[in-house]
Enzyme design. Structure first.
Site, PDB file in Angstrom:
ATOM      1  N   ASP A  37      -1.425  31.421   0.035  1.00  0.00           N
ATOM      2  CA  ASP A  37      -2.941  31.026  -0.567  1.00  0.00           C
ATOM      3  C   ASP A  37      -3.936  32.176  -0.235  1.00  0.00           C
ATOM      4  O   ASP A  37      -3.987  32.658   0.816  1.00  0.00           O
ATOM      5  CB  ASP A  37      -3.465  29.745   0.124  1.00  0.00           C
ATOM      6  CG  ASP A  37      -2.545  28.810   0.121  1.00  0.00           C
ATOM      7  OD1 ASP A  37      -1.320  28.870  -0.458  1.00  0.00           O
ATOM      8  OD2 ASP A  37      -2.791  27.701   0.694  1.00  0.00           O
ATOM      9  N   GLU A 220      -4.071  19.801  -2.321  1.00  0.00           N
ATOM     10  CA  GLU A 220      -4.113  20.921  -1.271  1.00  0.00           C
ATOM     11  C   GLU A 220      -5.445  21.828  -1.717  1.00  0.00           C
ATOM     12  O   GLU A 220      -5.566  21.679  -2.939  1.00  0.00           O
ATOM     13  CB  GLU A 220      -2.975  21.598  -1.295  1.00  0.00           C
ATOM     14  CG  GLU A 220      -1.640  21.186  -0.731  1.00  0.00           C
ATOM     15  CD  GLU A 220      -0.511  22.019  -0.458  1.00  0.00           C
ATOM     16  OE1 GLU A 220       0.120  21.785   0.399  1.00  0.00           O
ATOM     17  OE2 GLU A 220       0.175  22.659  -1.519  1.00  0.00           O
TER      18      GLU A 220
HETATM   19  C1  FRU Z   1      -0.884  25.464  -0.007  1.00  0.00           C
HETATM   20  C2  FRU Z   1      -0.517  25.259   1.327  1.00  0.00           C
HETATM   21  C3  FRU Z   1      -1.820  24.536   1.997  1.00  0.00           C
HETATM   22  C4  FRU Z   1      -1.532  25.045   3.501  1.00  0.00           C
HETATM   23  C5  FRU Z   1      -0.952  26.206   3.434  1.00  0.00           C
HETATM   24  C6  FRU Z   1       0.157  26.547   4.545  1.00  0.00           C
HETATM   25  O1  FRU Z   1      -0.162  26.527  -0.581  1.00  0.00           O
HETATM   26  O2  FRU Z   1       0.505  24.328   1.622  1.00  0.00           O
HETATM   27  O3  FRU Z   1      -2.051  23.494   1.927  1.00  0.00           O
HETATM   28  O4  FRU Z   1      -2.723  25.209   4.196  1.00  0.00           O
HETATM   29  O5  FRU Z   1      -0.357  26.456   2.061  1.00  0.00           O
HETATM   30  O6  FRU Z   1       0.466  27.927   4.564  1.00  0.00           O
END
Ligand code: FRU
Length: 525
Positions: A37, A220
């Site tokens: 992300d 998320e």
């Molecule tokens: C989304 C996610 C978020 C988390 C991160 C962990 O892709 O699962 O919810 O903070 O990636 O790397």
């Protein structure tokens, strides 16, 4: 002339050729290692910051030791990869979150400087309160994001009850209420919190618990932002954008992103600094609007701090899908970002829709190669038989004729091709990567993705970005988008313009080869 920050740029980036197999040439990817992300997107003091979920020393995610990687840019296109910004410690791994420019020192962290950057992120694996492994914490920077100090009062926010999913804070300054607002993903809902100083947070409201479906994937990376409708600054709406994680397969009636796995949905409505009210009642999963019809656009969030004179709403997404993210066939790094995209809202007969287009800064990478006008294409023709496209922009406008399908084949060789076209009868744009190249690393990668797209005045417009291992396809100026990874051989560079079942008129076609952004000094700032 562009000068990378030679003394600060990460060593991996200095030593990287950026010519490896599958390496995107005008999309951001780290020189090495795993990335997911985008995090902490903020414009401050003339620089766009791009932080991201980053695993040091590995091309697979090491969740217990997740860092925030860091890159900066002056133009959203050329990036300098800096050393990882925030590292895990006894409070846990550094999961996704946001950053704000605290211009009035509301946090009290910047007495001398007057202003600075504050990052608000999730600590995963926190042990302060049992049953609450995900908590929110702060770090601040007094030197334009180059070094970060963790707040001694961390964590600043715990979930009210035990839960494994309480993460990805998106914080922004809410002008009307003169407060900071945080949108946070809490399993099947988004929770909103407010704060005066970024340190003390009060619960305001939640959105999601009354939605008429239970999605198997958790929410998320929420984001909420205001966008002008049809470019009218006096008519703005709020958009709530949510990423939905890959699902575990229990209830097949639950909504799935159009291309499966992880994907993004959005709601349009009003936000008063406290609660979000959608304009339309969401009576069933059919009322859900999806942001992208490809499988590889996830966790997109908008930049904070874009100056009012600019006024754009810009976001960037992770070009990937949790379904197969960890097995992509690139060797030196894994994961890249989309192009930064400007978001708009446009009125259609069927209602308001979110429009996405790459930021116009991308235009300076163009080198015009081919221009065609008023050409009729029928079965067996290929007016592009001599042309190639390895890193390119293709902009075509078509007038619907008798052809039932038309479009392009890109990254083509004798045994590889990616087909991008328009299906006239079904009024759908599509991308078929079944024979795109390396596809067998995961069974769900082999796919044809379609997006509903109605002709406007009998015309269809397709804008396509082709890069080392990805395609971004925008239909009718970004009213439909398909974002997909592909892994063709370097030698597969051929192009075809085709029609089946009749003929189609090409009103105009422009093919531009794109400068690579790693070719330092070429066409740069
Ligand atoms: C989304 C996610 C978020 C988390 C991160 C962990 O892709 O699962 O919810 O903070 O990636 O790397």
């Amino acid at each position: 002339m562009y000068k990378p920050e030679e003394n600060k740029i990460i060593k991996d980036a200095r030593n990287c050729s950026y010519k490896e197999k599958y390496r995107p040439q005008f999309h951001f990817a780290p020189a090495k290692n795993w990335m997911n992300d985008p995090n902490g997107l903020v414009y401050y003091d003339g620089e766009y910051h791009l932080f991201y979920q980053y695993t040091v020393n590995s091309t697979t995610p090491d969740f217990p030791h997740m860092h925030w990687g860091h890159a900066v840019s002056k133009d959203l296109i050329h990036w300098d990869e800096l050393p990882p910004a925030i590292a895990p410690d006894e409070d846990g791994a550094i999961f996704s979150g946001s950053a704000v420019a605290d211009l009035n020192n509301t946090s009290g962290f910047f007495h001398q400087e007057g202003s600075g950057l504050v990052a608000i992120y999730t600590n995963e694996g926190n042990q302060v309160q049992s049953g609450k492994p995900q908590v929110q914490s702060l770090a601040y920077s007094r030197d334009r994001g180059r070094t970060w100090i963790k707040f001694e009062g961390n964590p600043v926010l715990f979930p009210a009850s035990e839960t494994a999913d309480f993460r990805d804070p998106k914080v922004f300054w809410h002008e009307e209420s003169s407060r900071w607002v945080m949108a946070l993903a809490a399993r099947d809902r988004v929770e909103f919190y407010t704060s005066e100083d970024l340190k003390a947070w009060s619960f305001a409201s939640e959105f999601g618990s009354t939605l008429p479906f239970v999605h198997r994937g958790v929410f998320e990376c929420p984001d909420i932002f205001q966008v002008a409708v049809d470019n009218d600054p006096n008519n703005k709406k709020w958009v709530l954008a949510l990423s939905v994680g890959d699902q575990n397969g229990e209830n097949m009636n639950d909504p799935q992103p159009p291309a499966g796995g992880s994907g993004m949905m959005y709601f349009i409505g009003h936000f008063d600094g406290h609660s979000f009210m959608p304009d339309k009642t969401i009576a069933s999963i059919h009322d859900i609007q999806w942001i992208d019809y490809g499988s590889d656009f996830y966790a997109a969030v908008t930049w904070n701090g874009i100056p009012n004179e600019d006024g754009r709403v810009i976001w960037i997404g992770w070009m990937n899908n949790w379904r197969y993210a960890t097995v992509l066939p690139s060797l030196e790094w894994r994961g890249n970002m989309s192009l930064p995209r400007e978001i708009q809202l446009k009125k259609y007969p069927e209602g308001l829709r979110l429009i996405q287009q790459p930021v116009t800064e991308i235009n300076k990478l163009r080198n015009p190669v081919t221009t065609l006008k008023d050409l009729v294409v029928k079965l067996g023709d290929n007016p592009l038989s001599g042309a190639t496209a390895l890193k390119a922009e293709i902009i075509g406008e078509f007038e619907i004729g008798t052809a039932t399908e038309f479009g392009f084949k890109v990254r083509k060789s004798s045994n590889q091709e990616t087909v991008i076209g328009y299906d006239v009868l079904n009024e759908a744009m599509f991308l078929d990567r079944t024979n795109a190249g390396s596809v067998d690393f995961h069974s769900d990668f082999v796919a044809k993705h379609t997006a509903p797209l109605k002709p406007e005045h009998k015309r269809i417009q397709l804008t396509i970005y082709v890069d080392g291992s990805n395609i971004e396809l925008f239909g009718n100026d970004g009213s439909a988008v398909i974002t997909d990874l592909i892994f063709p051989d370097h030698e597969s560079q051929g192009l075809e313009l085709y029609a089946v079942g009749g003929s189609v008129k090409v009103i105009s076609l422009q093919i531009n080869s794109m400068n690579g952004v790693w070719e330092r000094g070429s066409g740069a700032i």
